[in-house]
Structures are given as C-alpha cells and as structure tokens.
Scaffold this active site. Sequence first.
Site, PDB file in Angstrom:
ATOM      1  N   GLU A 407      40.783  13.757  44.430  1.00  0.00           N
ATOM      2  CA  GLU A 407      41.129  14.489  45.648  1.00  0.00           C
ATOM      3  C   GLU A 407      41.675  13.581  46.748  1.00  0.00           C
ATOM      4  OE1 GLU A 407      38.459  17.118  43.329  1.00  0.00           O
ATOM      5  OE2 GLU A 407      38.395  14.988  43.887  1.00  0.00           O
ATOM      6  N   GLN A 429      40.040  22.538  44.170  1.00  0.00           N
ATOM      7  CA  GLN A 429      39.612  23.532  43.192  1.00  0.00           C
ATOM      8  C   GLN A 429      38.474  24.377  43.751  1.00  0.00           C
ATOM      9  OE1 GLN A 429      38.189  22.358  39.056  1.00  0.00           O
ATOM     10  NE2 GLN A 429      40.332  22.920  38.710  1.00  0.00           N
ATOM     11  N   PHE A 430      37.576  23.728  44.468  1.00  0.00           N
ATOM     12  CA  PHE A 430      36.551  24.385  45.277  1.00  0.00           C
ATOM     13  C   PHE A 430      36.464  23.625  46.588  1.00  0.00           C
ATOM     14  CE2 PHE A 430      35.515  25.428  40.943  1.00  0.00           C
ATOM     15  CZ  PHE A 430      35.143  26.767  40.990  1.00  0.00           C
ATOM     16  N   ALA A 431      36.217  24.346  47.677  1.00  0.00           N
ATOM     17  CA  ALA A 431      36.171  23.702  48.990  1.00  0.00           C
ATOM     18  C   ALA A 431      35.145  22.576  49.021  1.00  0.00           C
ATOM     19  CB  ALA A 431      35.847  24.736  50.069  1.00  0.00           C
ATOM     20  N   PHE A 433      34.665  20.327  46.967  1.00  0.00           N
ATOM     21  CA  PHE A 433      35.200  19.081  46.422  1.00  0.00           C
ATOM     22  C   PHE A 433      35.999  18.288  47.453  1.00  0.00           C
ATOM     23  CE2 PHE A 433      35.376  21.055  41.886  1.00  0.00           C
ATOM     24  CZ  PHE A 433      33.997  21.134  41.874  1.00  0.00           C
ATOM     25  N   HIS A 474      29.540  24.660  44.517  1.00  0.00           N
ATOM     26  CA  HIS A 474      30.733  25.503  44.404  1.00  0.00           C
ATOM     27  C   HIS A 474      30.677  26.688  45.361  1.00  0.00           C
ATOM     28  CE1 HIS A 474      30.593  23.355  40.545  1.00  0.00           C
ATOM     29  NE2 HIS A 474      31.876  23.591  40.423  1.00  0.00           N
TER      30      HIS A 474
END
Length: 668
Positions: A407, A429-431, A433, A474
Amino acid sequence: MSTHVSIPTIIQYDKSNLDSTELLELYKNMLKPRLIEEKMLILLRQGKVSKWFSGIGQEAISVGVTMSLQKDEYILPMHRNLGVFTTREIPLYRLFSQWQGKANGFTKGRDRSFHFGTQEFKIVGMISHLGPQLGVADGIALASNLQNKNQVTAVFTGEGGTSEGDFHEALNVASVWQLPVMFCVENNGYGLSTPTNEQYNCKDIADRALGYGMESHIIDGNNIIEVYTKIRDLAESMRQNPRPVLIEFKTFRMRGHEEASGTKYVPQNLLDTWAKKDPLENFQAFLRDENILTEEQEVVFKEEIIHEINEHLQIAFDEDKIIPNESVELNDVYKPFEYKEVVKNYKTKELRLIDAISEGLKQSMEQHDNLVIMGQDVAEYGGVFKITEGFVEQFGKERVRNTPICESAIVEAGMGLSIAGMKSVVEMQFADFVTSGFNPVVNYLAKSHYRWNQEADVVVRMPCGAGVAAGPFHSQTNEAWFTKTPGLKVVYPAFPVDAKGLLATAINDPNPVLFFEHKALYRSIRQEVPTDYFTIPFGKASLLKLGNQVTIISYGAGVHWALETLKNNPDIQADLIDLRTLQPLDSEAIYTSIKKTGRAIILQEDSLFGGIASDISSMIMENCFEYLDAPVKRVASIETPIPFINQLEDQYLAKGKFEAALKELLEY
C-alpha cells in the site's frame, strides 16, 4: 569498528573519450557545492542558517548523476545532494533564501533545508521520512512509460534508508512494472552513528537487486569520471530499454549526520583514509597532471564561484523576513479547485451503491485519459467487490493496474503520477489496510501543496465499515484519522446518487481525497441514478428530513440507521442532515438547522472518543450555544475493536443505541 566498504588508496581515472571541456565542467560542478558548503558551515556557526547536512566528500555522486541526465528528467535527491541543485543551475539566492526561511525560497518558510521540490528544475525534494520518495519515483517513471517519454527518473537514498519497507516495496513495484527508475544508494558508511555492519548483513547493498530480478551496479562514488560515464551510459540504455537499476555508490560521509552530531563515533584512521580519497582534491590533482587545469584557471573558477556566492547571499540577507499571514497559510493548504457542475440528466436507472461507484469510476476514466486506477486485484478480477469488473477490457492494463501488496509504494506512486501531470485512483482493498500506507497519505499527499505548491491529484478509495461480520481488520470506519490531517479531503456518501456524483468531483479535484464507501451499503441501498456523467460539490450537506424538534447529523451507514429510527417513530419531527463530505464540512447547514430546532444529536459508526462527532459537538457549542434547549448528544459505537460474530458486532455498533438516545434528548 568496521564497515563493509573496500577503500582503495588512490583514485584511478580513465578519461576515456571525454574532452577537456567536459572534464572541466565536471570539476567546476563539484567545486561549486564544496565552496557553498564551506560558506554554509561558517554561517551555521554564526547562527545565520539553522541546520546543515553536509555532503562534503560525496559531491561526485550528485554532480555525476545530474550531468548524466537530461534536464527534463526528474531527480529526487536527499539532504546531502547539494550538487544536484547547483548542477541544475538553481539561482543561488533562491537556495540561500530557502535555507533562511525567506519567501524567495521554495517553501515560503514552511519547511527547511532540502525539503522542497521545484517543477521548473525537475527536482522533487525529500521529506524527513526518507522512504516515500522511492515510491514517488516509481510513479514519475510510470508516467514516463504511459506517456512514451523515454525518460529516466533518478532517486537517491542512503544505505540507512534501504532498511525501510518503502525501499523494498519501491524496488519490487519498479521491477514488476519495468519502470525506468535509477535507484541511487549512497553508501557512506554510517546512518547517523550506526555503522553499516549494524544496519544490514550482506556484503553489498547491490546484492539486494537479485531478489527483485533487477540489474545492479557498484560504482566508486568518489570517482567523478566513473560516476558520470557509467550513469550516462546506463541512463541511455534505460531510455531505450525501460527497466529499473539499483546502483550502490561506495563513498563516505566526512562530517556528522548534521553538524550538531559531530564525528566522534568514527575511528580517526577511517576518516584519515577517506580524506585521502576526497573526490574534489583527487580530481583536481588529476586534471593538473593531465595539463587540463592550470593554477590560473583554478583561481579564476574559485573567484567566480565565491563572488557568485557572496552576491547571492547578500540578496538573501537583504530579503525581508516572512510576515505571518493566517489567511495565506490557510489558503495554501489545498490547491484552489474551481468546481464545475455537470448537471444530472433526467434519464435514470436503479443502481445499488456499488453499481453507482463502478459507473462513476468508469465514466471518469472516459472523461480523463490521464487517469490510472491502481490496487490489488483490480484488473481482470475486477476487485474483491467487483467494482472494476470489465475495466481492463475497456481501458487496458496500462490504466487499470494490479499492484503487489504494498500500500505504501502504491500511494507514493500515485503522488509520482501527480507530479508528472497524471491522475490516479488508488483502491485500498479494505480501508483498514491504509495503515500500511499511512505515512505517505498523511505526510506526503497531505502536505505537498502547502510545502512546495505541488498538488497530490490522488483519490484513495476506502471500502469501510461494519455490519458484515468481517472482524477487527476489515470493518473499521477510520475517517477520523484523516479529518484530523490538514491537506486531505474526506468524502463519505450514503446513497448511490451521491456516491457517483461525489466520486466524479473527487477525481476532478487536484487535491488528495479519501473516498469512503460503506461495504454494508454496497448491495443493500438502491436508488434511481442519472445515467450520464455528473458532479456534486464538496462541502454541501443533504437535508433528508424536515422537522422542528431536533437536528440529527450523520453520514454513511448512520444516515440509514437514523432514517429507520424516524420511520419507526413517525411522531418525531427532525431535520436529518447527511453530511456527505466531512472535509470540507458544511457547518452552515448544521448551524442553520440547530438555530431552528434547538437540539442536536450526532450519530457516527466510529467509536466515540476522538471521532468527528466530538468536533461537530464542540463547533455547535461554540457557535450555537444560545440557541440550544438541551446539551448536544453524541452517539457512537463502543470503545473496543470491532468484533467478528454477529451478536457481538450488533452490541458494538451505535445503531442499537440511537433510538433511546434520541428519545432521551427530546425529553430533556
């Protein structure tokens, strides 16, 4: 105390096919930063500059690399690379003003030393977190490839910086994407006081390239001819055959990390050995031996440079000190953005929130041919939520790019694309991360325009939120991390129409935008959405319900919880405000409603302490206190991480507490 650097006692020069003019140019370009530094060290002792990071003994690297590149190719130097700035012929008075915090510098007194960039001279300066500029170089080089410019990007770091995760992420991305980045590692023996044998356990940093499938070279960083000729040839090869190359320059830092640090931790014999290998003195002796440089020429060169230094120093000294102006400071945090409304068309179709985001993203890709989407699994797979499904077929893999799991480097690459005049949408992909890319978001994207007038034209998509039994990693709704950071814009739509229109605006806006998309709303919320491309302005809340008893303020999933509560309690007459954007915030809509109703309740999904509800509550108390008939109430989720199993998640969420809190407020 030992290092892994092998030290020859005499520099062997091979002037190859270089003529006398080139050799003298190399010499003068090394002489200039050396003389400037000697002057700066005097001024430092006199208190006329605040700090100095000396590059004495390393001039051959900065000068050789810069002379090897074309003037329109970007260089990302560090704080010991004065020779980059002088070889690019930046007027000295501007550098002196920068170091004194004057307005003629590059940061208007907002940042120091070499923490600046300049598009005019194609230089992108460092930030104190050393690693991010490596990924930024990736983004600039990616733009070169996409625009068929056949250009090389050179980025510097020290051997200490190669231990940071950003180094490894940047090398991996550059290798996977075959980006023409020249990763220049100045191995100067020490990271502040820590010798190389306590920093890494391989013989040469260049060996690390093997693990990334990259070419690497070791160059004597004190041999100006070797630096210049090898980098020149490599750069030409990389332009013809784009690829990354890792270069380790063996050199030594002759002074402290910065002047206050000193060099007591360095064995004297090591300093003595490297002093004999001084790049300027050795090259000067070589040129004399070759009858290329006469004593008279040497005197003339020094006199010319010293005169230039003194003349430009006087300009900087005579310049007025910056006078603080609060409005100027506030106005420079964001790049001015002239919002252009594209009105909704009358033709609509029913879309889920997820479909509206996908359609808005696709239509923005059609609007902006310089827009690139980057993220894990976003290409053929279409993203884990299938928002970019089919995009590769329409726009191609150059613009819809699967990324490695890194990231930080991808956010940095987005910054590099912006520097090179392109736009990007980066999908987390998910906040949750985003923590792996937090540093470049809050320290690079957020601060670049304020620091040196460089926009960060990057949208970070943030699939977020609980209610889907996804557990602690997640399910977070972490908007408060970013509403706290000046320079970022934060958008959080609750409905398909808003999501589509606000996403278009986010991509048009040249400032960095965190775009939150609630996963539980993706497929549960439907709405008639205009089919054509349209925009919605930032900073304008939506008034969903009208009433005179209470003002309900929320965003994201909380809006739907409030709507459900009002549906179940038709006797409650409330103004319901959907904020839609959290930065900028529509404070006027909030104040106008509260002055009418006299009561306010703020509902957020995030846990209570430190959330945006706390700031909104304070704003109401400070601006509307005399209108209130009851204390402002906040409703939020409990102070735990987000649990996995449904019954615990239901207990966690603010949804189950809102109705009782609303009734309690009305009864006050």
